[in-house]
Write a protein that holds these residues in place. Structure first.
Motif, short mmCIF file in Angstrom:
data_model
loop_
_atom_site.label_atom_id
_atom_site.label_comp_id
_atom_site.label_asym_id
_atom_site.label_seq_id
_atom_site.Cartn_x
_atom_site.Cartn_y
_atom_site.Cartn_z
N PRO A 158 -8.03 13.29 1.28
CA PRO A 158 -6.86 14.43 2.01
C PRO A 158 -5.72 13.65 2.68
CG PRO A 158 -9.08 13.85 3.29
CD PRO A 158 -9.23 13.21 1.87
N MET A 159 -4.69 14.22 2.58
CA MET A 159 -3.58 13.66 3.21
C MET A 159 -3.29 13.69 4.71
SD MET A 159 -1.95 12.37 0.69
CE MET A 159 -3.44 12.02 0.12
N SER A 160 -4.56 14.13 5.31
CA SER A 160 -4.36 13.93 6.93
C SER A 160 -4.35 12.56 7.44
CB SER A 160 -5.53 14.63 7.51
OG SER A 160 -6.65 14.12 7.26
N SER A 161 -3.55 12.11 8.43
CA SER A 161 -3.44 10.92 8.81
C SER A 161 -4.54 10.04 9.12
CB SER A 161 -2.13 10.75 9.76
OG SER A 161 -2.76 11.50 11.01
N ILE A 190 0.91 -1.29 -0.12
CA ILE A 190 0.04 -0.10 0.04
C ILE A 190 0.89 1.27 -0.15
CG2 ILE A 190 -1.95 1.22 1.07
CD1 ILE A 190 -2.58 -1.49 2.38
N ALA A 191 0.66 2.19 -1.03
CA ALA A 191 1.52 3.46 -1.14
C ALA A 191 0.83 4.63 -1.12
CB ALA A 191 2.34 3.21 -2.65
N LEU A 192 1.41 5.62 -0.54
CA LEU A 192 0.68 6.87 -0.45
C LEU A 192 0.00 7.25 -1.71
CD1 LEU A 192 0.23 9.00 1.76
CD2 LEU A 192 2.32 10.31 0.99
N ARG A 193 0.77 6.98 -2.90
CA ARG A 193 0.20 7.19 -4.29
C ARG A 193 -1.35 6.95 -4.39
NH1 ARG A 193 0.84 11.02 -7.78
NH2 ARG A 193 -0.37 10.56 -9.65
N MET A 194 -1.58 5.93 -3.85
CA MET A 194 -3.04 5.21 -3.97
C MET A 194 -3.97 6.28 -3.41
SD MET A 194 -2.51 1.29 -3.02
CE MET A 194 -1.56 0.04 -3.99
N LEU A 249 -6.67 1.66 12.05
CA LEU A 249 -6.54 1.28 13.45
C LEU A 249 -5.41 0.81 13.97
CD1 LEU A 249 -10.24 -0.08 14.59
CD2 LEU A 249 -9.42 2.08 14.55
N CYS A 250 -4.52 0.13 12.70
CA CYS A 250 -3.32 -0.40 13.01
C CYS A 250 -2.32 0.81 12.85
CB CYS A 250 -2.87 -1.24 12.08
SG CYS A 250 -3.02 -0.72 10.29
N GLY A 251 -2.56 2.05 12.37
CA GLY A 251 -1.77 3.12 12.26
C GLY A 251 -1.01 2.97 10.95
N ARG A 252 -1.33 2.13 10.08
CA ARG A 252 -0.69 2.14 8.89
C ARG A 252 -1.73 2.52 7.73
NH1 ARG A 252 2.84 1.31 11.84
NH2 ARG A 252 4.56 -0.11 11.57
#
Length: 318
Positions: free
Chosen positions: A188-191, A177-181, A197-200
């Motif tokens: 939105p790029m907010s975490s 899983i990449a940020l590009r997806m 729930l796993c933080g990933r």
């Protein structure tokens, strides 16, 4: 070709290929299989199908039999036993001062061993813990460290969408899983919006990305001038789930109309190059039949009058 069946042993876990042993198994059938850990209770995730022999690595383990209601009762009792084992695990690790946290305990169906999953920041020495647990529980013990994603799958829960987490419902995705997806899906790029729930990064990004990528390959860009069945206009946004674009139609002078955008299927949109003019729209049926064409005023009134006279003659003749 070899006849195989796909079996999964925990929700969202890996699907393993087994020899069906002549049984005709359907999706979600419960079975007892012989595995490297002993006999286990599993569920059919892929019914009987054939695969090339070259794709198999070694000989397949076999499905022993279909599971019964009595087997389901055994599994339920073992879940209760696993909860007791977790309590013992916490007590022993606290007494020994081992820095790790238990995630889940699982009793193998044949009762030969208990498998503990745990999380830890470092690499603690678990040899003494392993020995003490085996002595306390009187069974063979297996300890395995798990990462954040596996921990979330084993614990379960509900995601940001409100539904059950993807990792507990579907087989794990094959590609990273990449940020590009997230960027391709205009998220939105907010975490808090793109992490689970796993933080990933959320698993659904990988599951949904092929649909968004296919849409992007076919759709005109935002701001492009397009031709639609309703006339020419400019693409203002996308409706990916509906496989459509939102188009602001133009009036006769090429300026946007003062109205809300119209949703148009992307297959009905043709992007226009700079300077291109849209294809002239065909006249309505009435006009093509000669009822609404530009004619002299006398001709417009003359044709209906002739038709009325013909109808009167037919009535007199009948």
């Amino acid at each position: 070709m070899a006849q195989v069946v796909g079996i999964v042993f925990s929700p969202g876990g890996k699907v393993y290929s087994f020899d069906p042993s002549g049984l005709e198994l359907q999706w979600s059938d419960k079975v007892i299989c012989q595995t490297a850990r002993g006999r286990e209770y599993g569920r059919v995730a892929k019914p009987n199908h054939e695969v090339p022999q070259a794709e198999l690595s070694g000989s397949l383990k076999r499905v022993m039999r279909r599971a019964t209601d009595a087997d389901a009762d055994i599994v339920e009792r073992q879940r209760e036993e696993a909860q007791t084992a977790i309590a013992v695990f916490r007590e022993v690790k606290t007494r020994l001062g081992v820095d790790l946290n238990p995630v889940r305990a699982e009793v193998v169906f044949d009762g030969s061993r208990i498998v503990f999953s745990y999380k830890s920041e470092g690499r603690p020495n678990v040899a003494r813990l392993h020995h003490e647990l085996a002595k306390e529980l009187g069974r063979q013990v297996e300890l395995r460290a798990v990462g954040p994603r596996e921990q979330a799958r084993l614990c379960g829960g509900h995601g940001l969408c409100g539904g059950q987490m993807c990792c507990t419902r579907f087989q794990s995705h094959k590609e990273p899983i990449a940020l590009r997806m997230a960027k391709d899906q205009d998220l939105p790029m907010s975490s808090g919006r793109i992490t689970g729930l796993c933080g990933r990064l959320r698993c659904c990004l990988a599951f949904e990305h092929p649909m968004y990528r296919s849409f992007r390959d076919r759709a005109p860009r935002v701001g492009a001038r397009v031709e639609t069945p309703h006339g020419a206009g400019v693409v203002t946004s996308y409706e990916v789930i509906k496989d459509a674009c939102v188009v602001e139609l133009e009036n006769g002078g090429g300026q946007p109309r003062a109205s809300r955008g119209l949703e148009v299927a992307i297959d009905d949109c043709r992007e226009l190059a700079e300077g291109d003019q849209p294809t002239p729209r065909r006249a309505p049926t009435a006009q093509r039949d000669g009822q609404g064409q530009d004619e002299p005023t006398g001709a417009k009134s003359e044709q209906p009058a002739k038709r009325r006279r013909r109808r009167r003659r037919r009535r007199k003749q009948s």
